[in-house]
Design a protein around this motif. Sequence first.
Motif, PDB file in Angstrom:
ATOM      1  N   ALA A   1       0.836  -1.206   0.000  1.00 53.69           N
ATOM      2  CA  ALA A   1       0.000   0.000   0.000  1.00 53.69           C
ATOM      3  C   ALA A   1       0.868   1.252   0.000  1.00 53.69           C
ATOM      4  O   ALA A   1       0.611   2.206  -0.750  1.00 53.69           O
ATOM      5  CB  ALA A   1      -0.918  -0.009   1.217  1.00 53.69           C
ATOM      6  N   SER A   2       1.925   1.244   0.841  1.00 52.38           N
ATOM      7  CA  SER A   2       2.797   2.421   0.931  1.00 52.38           C
ATOM      8  C   SER A   2       3.537   2.657  -0.383  1.00 52.38           C
ATOM      9  O   SER A   2       3.679   3.800  -0.830  1.00 52.38           O
ATOM     10  CB  SER A   2       3.814   2.241   2.056  1.00 52.38           C
ATOM     11  OG  SER A   2       3.289   2.656   3.279  1.00 52.38           O
ATOM     12  N   ILE A   3       4.008   1.555  -1.000  1.00 51.16           N
ATOM     13  CA  ILE A   3       4.721   1.712  -2.285  1.00 51.16           C
ATOM     14  C   ILE A   3       3.764   2.247  -3.341  1.00 51.16           C
ATOM     15  O   ILE A   3       4.121   3.125  -4.127  1.00 51.16           O
ATOM     16  CB  ILE A   3       5.330   0.361  -2.725  1.00 51.16           C
ATOM     17  CG1 ILE A   3       6.484  -0.020  -1.796  1.00 51.16           C
ATOM     18  CG2 ILE A   3       5.827   0.437  -4.167  1.00 51.16           C
ATOM     19  CD1 ILE A   3       7.114  -1.353  -2.093  1.00 51.16           C
ATOM     20  N   SER A   4       2.515   1.761  -3.314  1.00 49.11           N
ATOM     21  CA  SER A   4       1.576   2.144  -4.368  1.00 49.11           C
ATOM     22  C   SER A   4       1.218   3.634  -4.328  1.00 49.11           C
ATOM     23  O   SER A   4       0.812   4.199  -5.336  1.00 49.11           O
ATOM     24  CB  SER A   4       0.316   1.288  -4.284  1.00 49.11           C
ATOM     25  OG  SER A   4      -0.431   1.671  -3.156  1.00 49.11           O
ATOM     26  N   VAL A   5       1.333   4.276  -3.137  1.00 48.71           N
ATOM     27  CA  VAL A   5       1.012   5.721  -3.102  1.00 48.71           C
ATOM     28  C   VAL A   5       2.258   6.601  -3.145  1.00 48.71           C
ATOM     29  O   VAL A   5       2.150   7.819  -3.073  1.00 48.71           O
ATOM     30  CB  VAL A   5       0.192   6.116  -1.844  1.00 48.71           C
ATOM     31  CG1 VAL A   5      -1.131   5.391  -1.814  1.00 48.71           C
ATOM     32  CG2 VAL A   5       0.988   5.914  -0.585  1.00 48.71           C
ATOM     33  N   LEU A   6       3.439   5.969  -3.249  1.00 54.17           N
ATOM     34  CA  LEU A   6       4.682   6.767  -3.264  1.00 54.17           C
ATOM     35  C   LEU A   6       4.622   7.858  -4.335  1.00 54.17           C
ATOM     36  O   LEU A   6       5.091   8.975  -4.116  1.00 54.17           O
ATOM     37  CB  LEU A   6       5.890   5.860  -3.522  1.00 54.17           C
ATOM     38  CG  LEU A   6       6.725   5.439  -2.316  1.00 54.17           C
ATOM     39  CD1 LEU A   6       7.840   4.512  -2.727  1.00 54.17           C
ATOM     40  CD2 LEU A   6       7.276   6.659  -1.579  1.00 54.17           C
ATOM     41  N   PHE A   7       4.049   7.522  -5.486  1.00 60.12           N
ATOM     42  CA  PHE A   7       4.009   8.491  -6.578  1.00 60.12           C
ATOM     43  C   PHE A   7       2.578   8.968  -6.855  1.00 60.12           C
ATOM     44  O   PHE A   7       2.273   9.446  -7.946  1.00 60.12           O
ATOM     45  CB  PHE A   7       4.643   7.880  -7.830  1.00 60.12           C
ATOM     46  CG  PHE A   7       6.043   7.412  -7.558  1.00 60.12           C
ATOM     47  CD1 PHE A   7       7.074   8.326  -7.380  1.00 60.12           C
ATOM     48  CD2 PHE A   7       6.326   6.067  -7.422  1.00 60.12           C
ATOM     49  CE1 PHE A   7       8.356   7.906  -7.093  1.00 60.12           C
ATOM     50  CE2 PHE A   7       7.601   5.632  -7.130  1.00 60.12           C
ATOM     51  CZ  PHE A   7       8.636   6.551  -6.963  1.00 60.12           C
ATOM     52  N   LYS A   8       1.694   8.781  -5.881  1.00 61.75           N
ATOM     53  CA  LYS A   8       0.325   9.285  -6.016  1.00 61.75           C
ATOM     54  C   LYS A   8       0.003  10.149  -4.808  1.00 61.75           C
ATOM     55  O   LYS A   8      -0.716   9.720  -3.888  1.00 61.75           O
ATOM     56  CB  LYS A   8      -0.667   8.118  -6.082  1.00 61.75           C
ATOM     57  CG  LYS A   8      -0.703   7.436  -7.424  1.00 61.75           C
ATOM     58  CD  LYS A   8      -1.739   6.332  -7.391  1.00 61.75           C
ATOM     59  CE  LYS A   8      -1.677   5.505  -8.641  1.00 61.75           C
ATOM     60  NZ  LYS A   8      -2.333   4.193  -8.459  1.00 61.75           N
TER      61      LYS A   8
END
Lengths: 205, 205
Positions: B107-114
């Motif tokens: 989850a944390s990786i998926s929002v790194l660039f969002k």
Amino acid sequence: MASSTDPKSDQEYGKGAPPPPQPRPDAPAVVNYFAVDVALRVLLFAAAVTGVVVIVTSDQTKWVPSINGGINGFGYRKAKFNHSPAFIYYVVAMSIAGLYALITILASISVLFKPSFQTKLLLHLAFLDVLILGIVASATGSAGGVAYVGLKGNKHVGWIKVCSTYDKFCQHLAGSLAVSLFACVLLVFLTWLSIFSLHARIHKY
Amino acid sequence: MASSTDPKSDQEYGKGAPPPPQPRPDAPAVVNYFAVDVALRVLLFAAAVTGVVVIVTSDQTKWVPSINGGINGFGYRKAKFNHSPAFIYYVVAMSIAGLYALITILASISVLFKPSFQTKLLLHLAFLDVLILGIVASATGSAGGVAYVGLKGNKHVGWIKVCSTYDKFCQHLAGSLAVSLFACVLLVFLTWLSIFSLHARIHKY
């Protein structure tokens, strides 16, 4: 509940420091949860004090078979919370939680009508609540683990049941553990409330 | 680290819903801590897996005096983590923590660039981290309490020491408990990080 929309209070903020940004005119109103916070902390204080008092008054003396001889191989034997390090840790942790609740009740009440300090206090309360939760949860687990061995024994290693003999002692333990479980739930809610209040302020200022 | 100052991402936020407020021009830059968050969660995952593996592989069989007779009153006897409910709870709690770490890493990786989803995720992570901390801390306390009785015994109620016989079993227990204590510290830091990041966004938007 006090609202944090008073512009005068915002101007009082940090004499000498640059004034903080004013609330955006298009921002939604922020509900102030400090009254709920104070109520939860009063409950936490009550739970901590109850938990400590109930376990400290759990002494029970019984006429049981004695390994030291006594009369016909029987003697008086006392069960007390400080016979187990786990229960001592538990009493210390619950005392810390009670003291912490008392201090934070005063802190929360003191900012009820000072909106400019609320955000900073919320941050500190959330930080400290998490720490106290860790301490109280581990103490509850530790006392609960040992109390369970007292209740059921452990036939694998030959640890005997204690609660069949010391019924009043174990009832006090169980009561105290139930209260400390409630204190853990309160601490989780308190942390959630602080986090939620911080989140609610993001689009406000 | 990705910054949350990209106005295009803010406009992508919630199609159909009213657009969120734009960052104030006078606001200080918000540092994005999601890379640190991911690193801490990877450590948490490693700690949880290590803790579970070390305690599950703690079986030890010894040639000890047997109450069931055996050869000359001696027999083989096994020490295993599932002989105590406290250790079973501990293994379950650490497994939950490991699974949780794995999901939140993604989850944390998926929002790194969002950046537009970061605030919402921070809120949910902070809420869940607190819960998992409560579970892991109580499990560590409970396993630690029982392990301490195994190490020192309790002369007041006649519970014998176990670790003098089952040395390897107790070494595994101690190692696993040290790792889970580390996991508790990580969870406290993770919650603090989420809370601090939320706080840092208050004067940003």
